[in-house]
Design a protein around this motif. Structure first.
Motif, mmCIF file in Angstrom:
data_model
loop_
_atom_site.group_PDB
_atom_site.id
_atom_site.type_symbol
_atom_site.label_atom_id
_atom_site.label_comp_id
_atom_site.label_asym_id
_atom_site.label_seq_id
_atom_site.Cartn_x
_atom_site.Cartn_y
_atom_site.Cartn_z
ATOM 1 N N GLN A 63 -24.281 -11.098 41.463
ATOM 2 C CA GLN A 63 -25.344 -10.637 42.368
ATOM 3 C C GLN A 63 -25.050 -9.226 42.876
ATOM 4 N N LEU A 64 -23.794 -8.984 43.251
ATOM 5 C CA LEU A 64 -23.435 -7.650 43.749
ATOM 6 C C LEU A 64 -23.532 -6.613 42.643
ATOM 7 N N LEU A 65 -23.240 -6.982 41.398
ATOM 8 C CA LEU A 65 -23.325 -6.026 40.291
ATOM 9 C C LEU A 65 -24.756 -5.519 40.130
ATOM 10 N N GLY A 66 -25.733 -6.440 40.136
ATOM 11 C CA GLY A 66 -27.124 -6.015 40.003
ATOM 12 C C GLY A 66 -27.570 -5.125 41.143
ATOM 13 N N ILE A 71 -28.209 0.505 43.858
ATOM 14 C CA ILE A 71 -27.829 1.345 45.003
ATOM 15 C C ILE A 71 -27.183 2.647 44.530
ATOM 16 N N LEU A 72 -26.238 2.530 43.605
ATOM 17 C CA LEU A 72 -25.551 3.719 43.113
ATOM 18 C C LEU A 72 -26.496 4.659 42.376
ATOM 19 N N GLU A 73 -27.384 4.094 41.562
ATOM 20 C CA GLU A 73 -28.320 4.936 40.817
ATOM 21 C C GLU A 73 -29.261 5.670 41.767
ATOM 22 N N ALA A 74 -29.759 4.970 42.805
ATOM 23 C CA ALA A 74 -30.653 5.614 43.769
ATOM 24 C C ALA A 74 -29.930 6.734 44.513
ATOM 25 N N GLY A 277 -22.134 2.532 32.630
ATOM 26 C CA GLY A 277 -23.327 2.953 33.365
ATOM 27 C C GLY A 277 -23.093 3.533 34.732
ATOM 28 N N SER A 278 -22.112 3.020 35.467
ATOM 29 C CA SER A 278 -21.933 3.454 36.845
ATOM 30 C C SER A 278 -21.376 4.860 36.965
ATOM 31 N N ARG A 285 -28.444 9.641 32.041
ATOM 32 C CA ARG A 285 -29.263 8.435 31.842
ATOM 33 C C ARG A 285 -30.644 8.813 31.318
ATOM 34 N N THR A 286 -31.187 9.909 31.826
ATOM 35 C CA THR A 286 -32.508 10.348 31.371
ATOM 36 C C THR A 286 -32.489 10.719 29.894
#
Length: 309
Positions: A63-66, A71-74, A277-278, A285-286
């Protein structure tokens, strides 16, 4: 909860081990372990389970991973926008392409970035690529953002996505073969071939198939330059075995033919390699998304003779 601890957690979850995450984040492993221990104590739940199969996420960890990824991406996107507005500079992104893939991907990718993504400065690196280990190390060391490579297995600290599969073709001068029918692998023995040297995975794949089929190929010359191979084929003396994307334009102009090889067929998986990804920036990413979109559009339009995965 600190962003740093959240980033550490997401990276560990993505690469599957504390040691790989420590190398990727340039953090000592004991310090990384302390951060996760403190995070688990703060949340009041365990996030990982150690098993014989390795490190696994608990239900709370999943759950925290999703949530953590979002959060990190935003946060990264907000930071990138503010920096862009303040500096007015374009964020650099570097992409390495094999020489065959670059022949079909480079122009449409650069055009799209120039037209639709003015905040990104895209740099293309092209190479025939032998083992490819140099590019993988460049990505790990952050000297390269993305690489488009064939047949890359799962790598520590890296993400490998298979986008499409190509079947190898017998390539020759247009008109030298009266039929467009497939070529049985055993029939390749009658064609004088120019192939890359044995250090390259493409040559290794062909040699293995020939050995397994008991076929002795006529390799009359070796060249590690796809452009030079195509020049030699145009003279009408030799043939080669290439991926369809390497000769897509010559096929369109009816300069070269590319016949399917069967019994057995030989295929290659085209992968996009990146950091976990992180630790990818919003610009990376774009471009990753644009790469996959461009490849899909080329296949769907019939320009790239390949199968999407």
């Amino acid at each position: 909860m600190e962003f740093r601890a959240l980033r550490y957690f997401v990276t560990i979850a993505e690469v599957g081990s504390f040691s790989s995450a420590a190398r990727l984040l340039h953090v000592a492993q004991p310090a990384l372990s302390r951060q996760i221990h403190n995070l688990e104590r703060e949340l009041g739940v365990p996030l990982f389970r150690r098993t014989a199969r390795g490190l696994l996420l608990t239900d709370s960890g999943r759950q925290l991973l999703g949530d953590g990824r979002q959060i990190l991406e935003a946060a990264e996107q907000a930071t990138a926008r503010i920096r862009q507005d303040a500096k007015g500079v374009r964020e650099p992104v570097s992409v390495a392409l094999t020489s065959s893939a670059s022949m079909i991907l480079t122009v449409p990718l650069l055009r799209t970035v120039e037209r639709d993504l003015p905040s990104i400065s895209l740099s293309i690196v092209e190479s025939m690529v032998g083992s490819g280990s140099e590019w993988l190390n460049w990505i790990r060391d952050r000297h390269l953002d993305l690489a488009v490579m064939y047949d890359v297995e799962k790598q520590p600290e890296l993400r490998s996505e298979t986008v499409l599969v190509e079947e190898l073709r017998l390539v020759g001068k247009f008109g030298q073969r009266r039929t467009g029918s497939p070529v049985p692998f055993a029939a390749l023995a009658k064609y004088p071939l120019v192939l890359p040297s044995r250090i390259f995975p493409l040559r290794q794949m062909i040699d293995r198939a020939a050995q397994q089929a008991g076929v002795e190929l006529q390799v009359v010359d070796e060249s590690n330059s796809t452009l030079e191979v195509k020049r030699m084929i145009r003279r009408g003396k030799v043939y080669s075995i290439l991926t369809p994307c390497a000769v897509w334009e010559e096929r369109r102009h009816k300069e070269l033919f590319a016949a399917r090889i069967v019994e057995p067929s030989l295929s290659r998986r085209l992968n996009i390699i990146s950091l976990a990804g992180s630790v990818r920036s919003p610009a990376v990413r774009t471009i990753l998304d644009q790469l996959k979109l461009t490849m899909r559009q080329l296949v769907e339009a019939g320009s790239w003779d390949a199968r999407l995965t």
